[in-house]
Design a protein around this motif. Sequence first.
Motif, PDB file in Angstrom:
ATOM      1  N   LEU A   1       0.834  -1.198   0.000  1.00  0.00           N
ATOM      2  CA  LEU A   1       0.000   0.000   0.000  1.00  0.00           C
ATOM      3  C   LEU A   1       0.875   1.257   0.000  1.00  0.00           C
ATOM      4  N   ALA A   2       1.952   1.211   0.774  1.00  0.00           N
ATOM      5  CA  ALA A   2       2.866   2.356   0.827  1.00  0.00           C
ATOM      6  C   ALA A   2       3.442   2.652  -0.558  1.00  0.00           C
ATOM      7  N   LEU A   3       3.862   1.614  -1.266  1.00  0.00           N
ATOM      8  CA  LEU A   3       4.409   1.804  -2.609  1.00  0.00           C
ATOM      9  C   LEU A   3       3.357   2.370  -3.552  1.00  0.00           C
ATOM     10  N   ASP A   4       2.123   1.853  -3.444  1.00  0.00           N
ATOM     11  CA  ASP A   4       1.024   2.367  -4.275  1.00  0.00           C
ATOM     12  C   ASP A   4       0.753   3.841  -3.984  1.00  0.00           C
ATOM     13  N   GLN A   5       0.983   4.242  -2.735  1.00  0.00           N
ATOM     14  CA  GLN A   5       0.729   5.628  -2.326  1.00  0.00           C
ATOM     15  C   GLN A   5       1.936   6.536  -2.550  1.00  0.00           C
ATOM     16  N   GLY A   6       3.016   5.964  -3.112  1.00  0.00           N
ATOM     17  CA  GLY A   6       4.204   6.761  -3.390  1.00  0.00           C
ATOM     18  C   GLY A   6       5.093   6.983  -2.181  1.00  0.00           C
ATOM     19  N   ARG A   7       4.958   6.137  -1.147  1.00  0.00           N
ATOM     20  CA  ARG A   7       5.803   6.244   0.043  1.00  0.00           C
ATOM     21  C   ARG A   7       7.031   5.348  -0.097  1.00  0.00           C
ATOM     22  N   ASP A   8       8.112   5.730   0.570  1.00  0.00           N
ATOM     23  CA  ASP A   8       9.302   4.878   0.618  1.00  0.00           C
ATOM     24  C   ASP A   8       9.060   3.714   1.556  1.00  0.00           C
ATOM     25  N   VAL A   9       9.689   2.576   1.252  1.00  0.00           N
ATOM     26  CA  VAL A   9       9.617   1.399   2.121  1.00  0.00           C
ATOM     27  C   VAL A   9      11.026   1.034   2.576  1.00  0.00           C
ATOM     28  N   PHE A  10      11.180   0.859   3.880  1.00  0.00           N
ATOM     29  CA  PHE A  10      12.437   0.433   4.480  1.00  0.00           C
ATOM     30  C   PHE A  10      12.225  -0.937   5.111  1.00  0.00           C
ATOM     31  N   ALA A  11      13.256  -1.753   5.153  1.00  0.00           N
ATOM     32  CA  ALA A  11      13.154  -3.072   5.779  1.00  0.00           C
ATOM     33  C   ALA A  11      14.402  -3.345   6.604  1.00  0.00           C
TER      34      ALA A  11
ATOM     35  N   SER B   1      15.806 -17.379   9.913  1.00  0.00           N
ATOM     36  CA  SER B   1      14.573 -17.072  10.647  1.00  0.00           C
ATOM     37  C   SER B   1      13.445 -16.750   9.670  1.00  0.00           C
ATOM     38  N   VAL B   2      12.355 -17.491   9.757  1.00  0.00           N
ATOM     39  CA  VAL B   2      11.207 -17.248   8.880  1.00  0.00           C
ATOM     40  C   VAL B   2      10.614 -15.865   9.144  1.00  0.00           C
ATOM     41  N   LYS B   3      10.832 -15.342  10.349  1.00  0.00           N
ATOM     42  CA  LYS B   3      10.269 -14.044  10.706  1.00  0.00           C
ATOM     43  C   LYS B   3      10.975 -12.883  10.018  1.00  0.00           C
ATOM     44  N   SER B   4      12.112 -13.169   9.390  1.00  0.00           N
ATOM     45  CA  SER B   4      12.804 -12.124   8.629  1.00  0.00           C
ATOM     46  C   SER B   4      12.693 -12.323   7.118  1.00  0.00           C
ATOM     47  N   SER B   5      12.081 -13.413   6.700  1.00  0.00           N
ATOM     48  CA  SER B   5      12.034 -13.728   5.267  1.00  0.00           C
ATOM     49  C   SER B   5      11.288 -12.669   4.464  1.00  0.00           C
ATOM     50  N   GLY B   6      10.232 -12.116   5.027  1.00  0.00           N
ATOM     51  CA  GLY B   6       9.482 -11.079   4.325  1.00  0.00           C
ATOM     52  C   GLY B   6      10.299  -9.814   4.144  1.00  0.00           C
ATOM     53  N   CYS B   7      11.064  -9.435   5.172  1.00  0.00           N
ATOM     54  CA  CYS B   7      11.935  -8.257   5.081  1.00  0.00           C
ATOM     55  C   CYS B   7      13.020  -8.468   4.039  1.00  0.00           C
ATOM     56  N   HIS B   8      13.608  -9.665   4.037  1.00  0.00           N
ATOM     57  CA  HIS B   8      14.663  -9.948   3.063  1.00  0.00           C
ATOM     58  C   HIS B   8      14.127  -9.913   1.636  1.00  0.00           C
ATOM     59  N   ARG B   9      12.900 -10.395   1.464  1.00  0.00           N
ATOM     60  CA  ARG B   9      12.275 -10.343   0.134  1.00  0.00           C
ATOM     61  C   ARG B   9      12.063  -8.889  -0.302  1.00  0.00           C
ATOM     62  N   LEU B  10      11.636  -8.042   0.625  1.00  0.00           N
ATOM     63  CA  LEU B  10      11.440  -6.627   0.300  1.00  0.00           C
ATOM     64  C   LEU B  10      12.754  -5.972  -0.109  1.00  0.00           C
ATOM     65  N   ILE B  11      13.829  -6.309   0.609  1.00  0.00           N
ATOM     66  CA  ILE B  11      15.144  -5.745   0.285  1.00  0.00           C
ATOM     67  C   ILE B  11      15.588  -6.200  -1.102  1.00  0.00           C
ATOM     68  N   GLN B  12      15.346  -7.474  -1.420  1.00  0.00           N
ATOM     69  CA  GLN B  12      15.681  -7.982  -2.756  1.00  0.00           C
ATOM     70  C   GLN B  12      14.902  -7.240  -3.838  1.00  0.00           C
ATOM     71  N   GLN B  13      13.699  -6.797  -3.484  1.00  0.00           N
ATOM     72  CA  GLN B  13      12.838  -6.112  -4.457  1.00  0.00           C
ATOM     73  C   GLN B  13      13.076  -4.606  -4.492  1.00  0.00           C
ATOM     74  N   GLY B  14      14.024  -4.130  -3.695  1.00  0.00           N
ATOM     75  CA  GLY B  14      14.390  -2.708  -3.784  1.00  0.00           C
ATOM     76  C   GLY B  14      14.089  -1.849  -2.584  1.00  0.00           C
ATOM     77  N   ALA B  15      13.557  -2.424  -1.495  1.00  0.00           N
ATOM     78  CA  ALA B  15      13.328  -1.635  -0.288  1.00  0.00           C
ATOM     79  C   ALA B  15      14.661  -1.175   0.291  1.00  0.00           C
ATOM     80  N   HIS B  16      14.659  -0.024   0.956  1.00  0.00           N
ATOM     81  CA  HIS B  16      15.864   0.477   1.598  1.00  0.00           C
ATOM     82  C   HIS B  16      16.242  -0.430   2.771  1.00  0.00           C
ATOM     83  N   LEU B  17      17.501  -0.836   2.830  1.00  0.00           N
ATOM     84  CA  LEU B  17      17.976  -1.665   3.939  1.00  0.00           C
ATOM     85  C   LEU B  17      18.304  -0.761   5.128  1.00  0.00           C
ATOM     86  N   VAL B  18      17.790  -1.102   6.296  1.00  0.00           N
ATOM     87  CA  VAL B  18      17.999  -0.295   7.500  1.00  0.00           C
ATOM     88  C   VAL B  18      19.045  -0.952   8.383  1.00  0.00           C
ATOM     89  N   GLN B  19      20.132  -0.214   8.670  1.00  0.00           N
ATOM     90  CA  GLN B  19      21.121  -0.670   9.635  1.00  0.00           C
ATOM     91  C   GLN B  19      21.087   0.182  10.905  1.00  0.00           C
TER      92      GLN B  19
END
Length: 372
Positions: A250-260, A267-285
């Motif tokens: 929804l954020a991408l559709d609304q023109g917002r930046d996405v960070f992961a 960990s399966v609980k991080s798999s969604g974040c890793h997928r977002l990063i692979q797709q171009g989300a900003h990586l947060v350190q």
Amino acid sequence: MAEICPLAQEWLTLGFIPGLGCALTNKLIQYFGSPAAVLQAGDKLQQVAGVGPELCRRLSDTSCVDAAKKRAATELHLLTQKNISLFSLQCSNYPASLRTIQEPPLLLYCKGDLSIFKAPAVAIVGSRAATEYGKRVSQLLACGLSDHGVTIVSGGAYGIDAAAHQGALQVGGKTAAILGCGIDVTYPKSHQKLFAEIAEHGALLSEYPLASKPEGFRFPARNRIISGLAICVIIVEATEKSGSLITARLALDQGRDVFAVPGRIDSVKSSGCHRLIQQGAHLVQGVDDILVELQLLDAGSGFAKTTQQKKGGMESEAEQVLMSFLDVYPVDIDTLARVSGLTTNEIHMLLLQLELKGLVRQLPGQQYEKNV
């Protein structure tokens, strides 16, 4: 004191007509200009795409409209009684960022201060069943962003959401919880104290009428409000089927930046974040990554250093040695003794000193990790 929007009776009446969803109501308001005009449109309603014969009948049926008016009057009485504000899409106080999204909520119920959205807002969301790592990172990011005047938006749920709200409150920042139920319904029930703090230092928001139950379909719908209020969305922990990924889309559709935020690769609980990063989300350190990207901080200003300085003072040489063998992943005392060459008694003493300085935390099972 509760603030009630002008023409609240008409807005609520239209909202209580059965069969009128947010998308169609938005279309009708755009076409006719106001709720009152919609209610008086009669046969002209058929000119609007999506309005079928049954809906025309309901909007022209005096008994149906009267029932909606009666419910609206009751709702207004309860709002005043419970000190809950109501803002319509046409109110000057309605958050500007929310007006521009697809299907903006027609009405916003608010307990707290809606003016917190005059400052930049960032959404932090993620898993309800979060790990200690995820909750700690969520809280740390919320603290850092709040220190720079950013309003923290989340969904009031267990796990990452709660940690984000708590992080903002911890440093005296502003935070808003967007609810998937009526604003007078506490869900989850154990968050009663947290919600009271949010209402006092920020805002509770809902698009749903009072007493609306936390039914499953409401939560994906409210996610568009979470992302719509923010200039960016940060996903801290999420599986590949997590509802947080709906917020990211929804954020991408609304023109917002996405960070992961990255996590453990096993960990399966991080798999969604890793997928977002692979797709171009900003990586947060760290917080700097977000502040610099949003142009709220100059690159290289060293916010992380400032945060670290808040924790205790300088470490002794022995403490520094032990710290070099600690990481964000838990380690037990026997392992520390083996890799550091220090005695168990020395390690116990040093860990206590580091805990008091806020640099180390103890976990169940006599395990320790860096408190980043």
